[in-house]
Design a protein around this motif. Structure first.
Motif, PDB file in Angstrom:
ATOM      1  N   ILE A 146       0.889  -1.184  -0.098  1.00 60.86           N
ATOM      2  CA  ILE A 146      -0.024   0.076  -0.089  1.00 60.86           C
ATOM      3  C   ILE A 146       0.834   1.285  -0.080  1.00 60.86           C
ATOM      4  O   ILE A 146       0.707   2.217  -0.756  1.00 60.86           O
ATOM      5  CB  ILE A 146      -0.807  -0.061   1.222  1.00 60.86           C
ATOM      6  CG1 ILE A 146      -2.075  -1.109   0.876  1.00 60.86           C
ATOM      7  CG2 ILE A 146      -1.635   1.294   1.356  1.00 60.86           C
ATOM      8  CD1 ILE A 146      -2.835  -1.545   2.145  1.00 60.86           C
ATOM      9  N   GLN A 147       1.785   1.202   0.798  1.00 59.47           N
ATOM     10  CA  GLN A 147       2.874   2.351   0.830  1.00 59.47           C
ATOM     11  C   GLN A 147       3.558   2.638  -0.524  1.00 59.47           C
ATOM     12  O   GLN A 147       3.574   3.693  -0.936  1.00 59.47           O
ATOM     13  CB  GLN A 147       3.760   2.259   1.949  1.00 59.47           C
ATOM     14  CG  GLN A 147       4.804   3.371   2.261  1.00 59.47           C
ATOM     15  CD  GLN A 147       5.656   3.241   3.215  1.00 59.47           C
ATOM     16  OE1 GLN A 147       5.811   2.134   4.092  1.00 59.47           O
ATOM     17  NE2 GLN A 147       6.702   3.783   3.473  1.00 59.47           N
ATOM     18  N   THR A 157       0.813   3.978  -2.868  1.00 58.65           N
ATOM     19  CA  THR A 157       0.512   5.329  -2.550  1.00 58.65           C
ATOM     20  C   THR A 157       1.511   6.176  -3.042  1.00 58.65           C
ATOM     21  O   THR A 157       1.301   7.381  -3.593  1.00 58.65           O
ATOM     22  CB  THR A 157       0.434   5.329  -0.812  1.00 58.65           C
ATOM     23  OG1 THR A 157      -0.546   4.567  -0.611  1.00 58.65           O
ATOM     24  CG2 THR A 157       0.051   6.725  -0.528  1.00 58.65           C
ATOM     25  N   VAL A 173       4.348  10.196   3.173  1.00 60.08           N
ATOM     26  CA  VAL A 173       3.322   8.969   3.123  1.00 60.08           C
ATOM     27  C   VAL A 173       3.425   8.266   4.460  1.00 60.08           C
ATOM     28  O   VAL A 173       2.476   7.974   5.010  1.00 60.08           O
ATOM     29  CB  VAL A 173       3.521   8.092   1.839  1.00 60.08           C
ATOM     30  CG1 VAL A 173       2.561   6.888   1.927  1.00 60.08           C
ATOM     31  CG2 VAL A 173       3.176   8.814   0.421  1.00 60.08           C
TER      32      VAL A 173
END
Length: 164
Positions: A128-129, A132, A157
């Motif tokens: 996800i990081q 993102t 982030v």
């Protein structure tokens, strides 16, 4: 009447024979038959007394046997109860051991699953990081036309993901 006139002549002889017949009957019954009847009654009385004594002895023996039977039955019941209690205790012990082993296996499986879940969470968070960071770079590049450096975007982030 000639029959009545003879009474005086035969009266004495009839009395004589009457006395002889009564004497025979008296001695025949009184002296010969009565002792035999008395012996028979005494024998029957003795036999009945003996039978009653034997019956009483048999009753006493039966009472003794019944008492020993009841004692044996009570002993057998106590042993059966003890054996049942021991079997119940053994079955309970085996069941508890089985349940404990099952609980331990479930706990081990749960711990392994938690480790896999934590690893999957970490992997998902990392992905996800990464996604993102790439999305932020692409959005900033499309909106402003400026290329942002990846290290600063990753730092921002991470900070935002840490605060939730």
């Amino acid at each position: 009447m000639p029959q009545l006139s003879q009474i005086g002549e035969i009266y004495a002889s009839q009395l004589f024979w009457l006395a002889i017949v009564f004497a025979l009957i008296y001695f025949g019954i009184g002296k010969a038959m009565v002792p035999k009847i008395e012996r028979t009654i005494e024998d029957r009385t003795a036999r009945v007394s003996g039978d009653l004594a034997k019956a009483e002895a048999a009753h006493q023996a039966a009472t003794g046997l019944e008492t020993s039977y009841q004692a044996g039955l009570d002993t057998a019941r106590a042993q059966a109860f003890k054996a049942a209690a021991e079997a119940k205790a053994q079955a309970t012990g085996r069941a508890e051991a089985t349940v404990k082993a099952g609980d331990e296996a479930a706990a081990a499986n749960t711990a392994a699953a938690m480790i896999r879940i934590d690893a999957a969470k970490a992997t998902a968070a990392s992905e996800i990081q990464t996604a993102t960071v790439e999305a932020v770079q692409d959005i900033v590049a499309k909106l402003s036309g400026v290329q942002v450096d990846r290290a600063s975007v990753e730092q921002k982030v991470k900070a935002e993901l840490a605060h939730g």
